[in-house]
Write an enzyme that holds these catalytic residues in place. Structure first.
Site, PDB file in Angstrom:
ATOM      1  N   ASP A  13      48.120  30.234  37.821  1.00  0.00           N
ATOM      2  CA  ASP A  13      46.864  30.758  37.305  1.00  0.00           C
ATOM      3  C   ASP A  13      45.991  29.555  36.939  1.00  0.00           C
ATOM      4  OD1 ASP A  13      44.996  32.615  36.004  1.00  0.00           O
ATOM      5  OD2 ASP A  13      45.827  31.842  34.126  1.00  0.00           O
ATOM      6  N   ASP A  15      42.632  29.703  34.392  1.00  0.00           N
ATOM      7  CA  ASP A  15      42.113  29.743  33.020  1.00  0.00           C
ATOM      8  C   ASP A  15      43.239  29.729  31.992  1.00  0.00           C
ATOM      9  OD1 ASP A  15      39.341  29.646  32.933  1.00  0.00           O
ATOM     10  OD2 ASP A  15      39.138  31.729  33.530  1.00  0.00           O
ATOM     11  N   GLU A  22      39.219  27.979  27.930  1.00  0.00           N
ATOM     12  CA  GLU A  22      38.531  29.046  27.214  1.00  0.00           C
ATOM     13  C   GLU A  22      37.680  28.548  26.046  1.00  0.00           C
ATOM     14  OE1 GLU A  22      38.310  31.659  28.624  1.00  0.00           O
ATOM     15  OE2 GLU A  22      40.154  32.171  29.685  1.00  0.00           O
ATOM     16  N   GLY A  57      34.461  37.631  33.388  1.00  0.00           N
ATOM     17  CA  GLY A  57      33.383  37.282  32.470  1.00  0.00           C
ATOM     18  C   GLY A  57      32.225  38.254  32.469  1.00  0.00           C
ATOM     19  N   ARG A  60      33.141  41.231  30.505  1.00  0.00           N
ATOM     20  CA  ARG A  60      33.135  40.930  29.068  1.00  0.00           C
ATOM     21  C   ARG A  60      31.722  41.007  28.508  1.00  0.00           C
ATOM     22  NH1 ARG A  60      36.149  35.867  30.227  1.00  0.00           N
ATOM     23  NH2 ARG A  60      38.131  36.770  30.858  1.00  0.00           N
ATOM     24  N   THR A 123      41.404  35.074  38.918  1.00  0.00           N
ATOM     25  CA  THR A 123      40.278  35.985  39.095  1.00  0.00           C
ATOM     26  C   THR A 123      38.962  35.306  38.705  1.00  0.00           C
ATOM     27  OG1 THR A 123      40.789  36.938  36.929  1.00  0.00           O
ATOM     28  CG2 THR A 123      41.617  38.090  38.852  1.00  0.00           C
TER      29      THR A 123
END
Length: 251
Positions: A13, A15, A22, A57, A60, A123
């Site tokens: 992955d 992030d 983050e 994002g 969100r 993603t």
């Protein structure tokens, strides 16, 4: 007893996993994007931690704007803000403001030396993922890279992992995933891939049932390397056979 499958590839992955993106990367870029669009919105680290439960994002932003009473405008506005945020974050990456997590580059070097293939399944948007991977891993180290632009369904859906497995042309049992969150763990295990979770401050209290190992860093209690990942992978398959069991290391 069936033979234990060999570990042929590791899928990372991005992030929170290969870099602590983050708090020091995405969050200020989101807040700068709100400001650029004239919105009196500033996410605190605590608010952002709660919003990370929402994958993507743009989603969100839209969820937060709806909660703030933007109604039907939220979706379109979120798209515009997210485009700005992506460019701002990409600028930070190119400027060298995002660093690999401690121990990550040593692990990657060990995998390369041991002939274990490397892939990316995220993603995140390709616009910032590609320069980040090039900066942290180097060009050509990741054999294949699946981003949020390549799949219709984001994690925890397994689509990103399934596509990475197809591109690698390997079976799930010959792969180990490295993730930092419950959402990522669910995506990897749904694709049949044993998973190591290396948590962050934002994710350490999430539910990691089903992980092969859960730990708080790449370097403690012992550094992760190719040999330790082979051992973790073998032990998971000996213990669980197929899918998934759970084992937690002390953080």
């Amino acid at each position: 007893m069936l033979p234990t499958p060999d570990l042929l590839a590791v899928i990372f992955d991005v992030d929170g996993t290969i870099a602590d993106t983050e708090r020091e990367g995405h969050l200020p870029a989101f807040n700068d994007a709100f400001l650029a669009h004239g919105l009196d919105v500033t996410w605190s680290p605590q608010e952002y931690g709660r919003l990370l439960r929402i994958t993507g994002g743009r989603h969100r932003i839209a969820a937060d704007l709806r909660a703030r009473g933007f109604g039907d405008r939220a979706g379109e506005l979120a798209t515009e803000i997210h485009e700005t945020k992506t460019e701002l974050f990409r600028t930070r990456i190119v400027a060298g403001s995002v660093w690999p997590r401690p121990g990550l580059t040593d692990l990657v070097s060990s995998l390369v030396d041991d002939g274990i293939r490397i892939a990316i399944a995220t993603t995140g948007r390709a616009a910032w993922v590609e320069p980040l991977i090039a900066r942290i891993l180097g060009n050509g180290v990741a054999e294949t890279m699946v981003t949020g632009d390549d799949v219709a369904r984001l994690k925890p859906d397994p689509a990103a992992y399934q596509r990475a497995l197809e591109q690698l042309d390997v079976r799930p049992e010959n792969v180990l995933a490295i993730e930092d969150s419950e959402i990522g763990l669910r995506a990897a295990t749904a694709a049949g891939v044993a998973t190591v979770v290396v948590t962050t401050d934002y994710t350490e209290d999430q539910d990691f049932v089903g992980a092969a190992v859960v730990r708080g860093s790449f370097v403690s209690p012992q550094p992760l390397d190719a040999a330790s990942l082979r051992r973790i992978h073998r032990q998971w398959w000996l213990r669980c056979g197929h899918p998934p069991g759970s084992h937690h290391e002390l953080r």
